[in-house]
Design a protein around this motif. Structure first.
Motif, short mmCIF file in Angstrom:
data_model
loop_
_atom_site.label_atom_id
_atom_site.label_comp_id
_atom_site.label_asym_id
_atom_site.label_seq_id
_atom_site.Cartn_x
_atom_site.Cartn_y
_atom_site.Cartn_z
N TYR A 89 0.83 -1.12 -0.13
CA TYR A 89 0.08 -0.11 -0.14
C TYR A 89 0.96 1.48 0.08
O TYR A 89 2.01 1.41 0.53
CB TYR A 89 -0.94 -0.11 0.99
CG TYR A 89 -0.35 0.44 2.51
CD1 TYR A 89 -0.07 1.61 3.13
CD2 TYR A 89 0.40 -0.81 3.34
CE1 TYR A 89 0.55 2.12 4.23
CE2 TYR A 89 1.02 -0.32 4.60
CZ TYR A 89 1.15 1.16 4.66
OH TYR A 89 1.67 1.33 5.99
N ASN A 112 -1.21 4.07 0.75
CA ASN A 112 -2.33 5.20 0.97
C ASN A 112 -1.89 5.89 2.17
O ASN A 112 -1.47 5.56 3.31
CB ASN A 112 -3.55 4.19 1.15
CG ASN A 112 -5.01 4.92 1.19
OD1 ASN A 112 -4.80 5.98 2.01
ND2 ASN A 112 -5.95 4.55 0.57
N TYR A 120 -7.99 3.67 6.65
CA TYR A 120 -7.99 2.98 5.41
C TYR A 120 -7.06 1.61 5.58
O TYR A 120 -7.43 0.59 5.28
CB TYR A 120 -7.74 3.63 4.18
CG TYR A 120 -7.91 2.83 2.89
CD1 TYR A 120 -9.21 3.02 2.41
CD2 TYR A 120 -7.08 1.93 2.40
CE1 TYR A 120 -9.61 2.27 1.13
CE2 TYR A 120 -7.15 1.19 1.21
CZ TYR A 120 -8.46 1.50 0.44
OH TYR A 120 -8.63 0.70 -0.38
N PHE A 164 -4.01 9.01 -7.37
CA PHE A 164 -5.14 7.93 -7.12
C PHE A 164 -6.07 8.09 -8.15
O PHE A 164 -6.77 9.18 -8.52
CB PHE A 164 -5.69 8.28 -5.86
CG PHE A 164 -4.83 7.64 -4.89
CD1 PHE A 164 -5.13 6.78 -3.96
CD2 PHE A 164 -3.58 8.46 -4.46
CE1 PHE A 164 -4.31 6.22 -2.89
CE2 PHE A 164 -2.64 7.85 -3.43
CZ PHE A 164 -2.98 6.96 -2.79
N TYR A 191 -5.62 13.58 0.55
CA TYR A 191 -6.23 12.58 1.43
C TYR A 191 -5.88 12.54 2.87
O TYR A 191 -5.80 11.66 3.45
CB TYR A 191 -6.10 11.10 0.73
CG TYR A 191 -6.87 10.74 -0.31
CD1 TYR A 191 -8.10 11.15 -0.58
CD2 TYR A 191 -6.59 9.76 -1.41
CE1 TYR A 191 -9.00 11.02 -1.51
CE2 TYR A 191 -7.50 9.50 -2.32
CZ TYR A 191 -8.59 9.97 -2.55
OH TYR A 191 -9.42 9.58 -3.31
#
Length: 319
Positions: free
Chosen positions: A46, A48, A53, A170, A201
């Motif tokens: 990942y 993120n 999340y 993204f 984000y």
């Protein structure tokens, strides 16, 4: 069967386990890995920036792995790094993974997918749209959720609506923007370019952009944020400026993370069941998915849903 493989029938598993208990056999994990030329590890890769999340995805993966002998190896990366691909190549070669779960935005990187194919390493991609063969995909349809947010705000009577999107790296950010804009257009509305901002984000990113948006004259009466972290940033700035939510400003987030109900007033958000997405991804990796939507082939589908709470209301007629 000794490996608690997910491919073995339950009846057979019970019989073999009974014999194992009777003779007191203890399998050697290293020997098992050598025999199969692959470890009993599943990798989650990942990049993120949203902690909730990542945690929810891990929980879902572990839900799907429960009752097996497989372990989860979580590997963060930075997609913008010059050594990104070489670092991942070393990781995959070294661990000899049973399989890999790719979360956004690394799930959208065709170079990484090509590398996994070269290693003959099974993978599942979690993404907002179909990017690969159906059997490798968990699709989240982010545009649908963003459209619900747009219809909700338009239905309340808002016309000065701001949008804080996710980063352009993204695909989810593009899909959420597309769904939001198209739904507003259906209502004869659009986002003023001055109120359409690109975020990252993160909570800090939400703060920075909210300071710009709420300094406009006239300022927006509603803000749709690409995730809950950025929405929390909007809350902070609104509080600093004595702007009341939802009397003076309606706010919608995306993901419906635990943050949404920890804020006051509770945040209206688009629910994306990340934990369920993780479980579906493991089921697909193990080949166990049985419930398929008619006509959807082998694609595992998740459809976001707007959860209205106290952060949205009709605009003040004097605004």
């Amino acid at each position: 069967m000794i490996n608690d493989s997910p491919f073995v029938k339950e009846e057979t598993r019970l019989k073999v386990n009974a014999i194992i208990r009777e003779v007191g056999f203890e399998p050697d994990p290293q020997a098992r890995g050598l025999a199969f030329r692959r470890s009993f590890l599943i990798g989650m890769i990942y990049d993120n920036p949203t902690p909730q999340y990542v945690v929810s995805m891990q929980q879902g993966l572990l839900d799907g792995m429960r009752g097996t002998s497989y372990g989860l190896l979580v590997h963060p990366c930075e997609r913008g790094s010059q050594t990104y691909l070489s670092d991942l190549r070393s990781f995959i070669e070294r661990q000899k993974l049973f399989g890999v779960i790719l979360t956004p935005s690394v799930s959208e990187d065709e170079r990484l997918v090509k590398m996994l194919r070269e290693f003959d390493c099974p993978y599942v991609r979690v993404a907002s749209v179909v990017l690969d063969k159906p059997g490798t995909m968990v699709v989240t349809h982010d545009a649908n959720g963003a459209a619900e947010a747009a219809h909700h705000l338009a239905g309340l009577g808002h016309t000065r609506i701001a949008h804080i999107s996710g980063p352009p790296s993204f695909r989810s950010a593009h899909e959420r923007r597309r769904g939001f804009r198209e739904a507003l257009a259906e209502r004869g509305l659009k986002v003023d370019p001055a109120m359409d901002r690109e975020g990252n984000y993160t909570f800090e990113g939400g703060i920075a952009i909210a300071r710009e948006l709420l300094a406009l004259n006239p300022r927006p009466t509603a803000v749709f944020c690409g995730n809950d972290e950025m929405a929390a940033g909007v809350y902070k700035v609104a509080h600093e400026l004595s702007i009341s939510i939802p009397k003076d400003l309606s706010v919608i987030g995306f993901d419906d993370s635990t943050t949404a109900i920890q804020l006051w007033p509770p945040l209206t958000s688009v629910r994306l069941p990340v934990r369920d997405m993780g479980r579906l991804a493991i089921d697909k990796l193990f080949g166990k998915q049985e419930k398929k939507r008619p006509g959807a082939g082998d694609v595992a589908e998740i459809f976001p849903k707007l959860i209205p709470r106290e952060s949205t209301a009709a605009p003040d007629p004097r605004a």
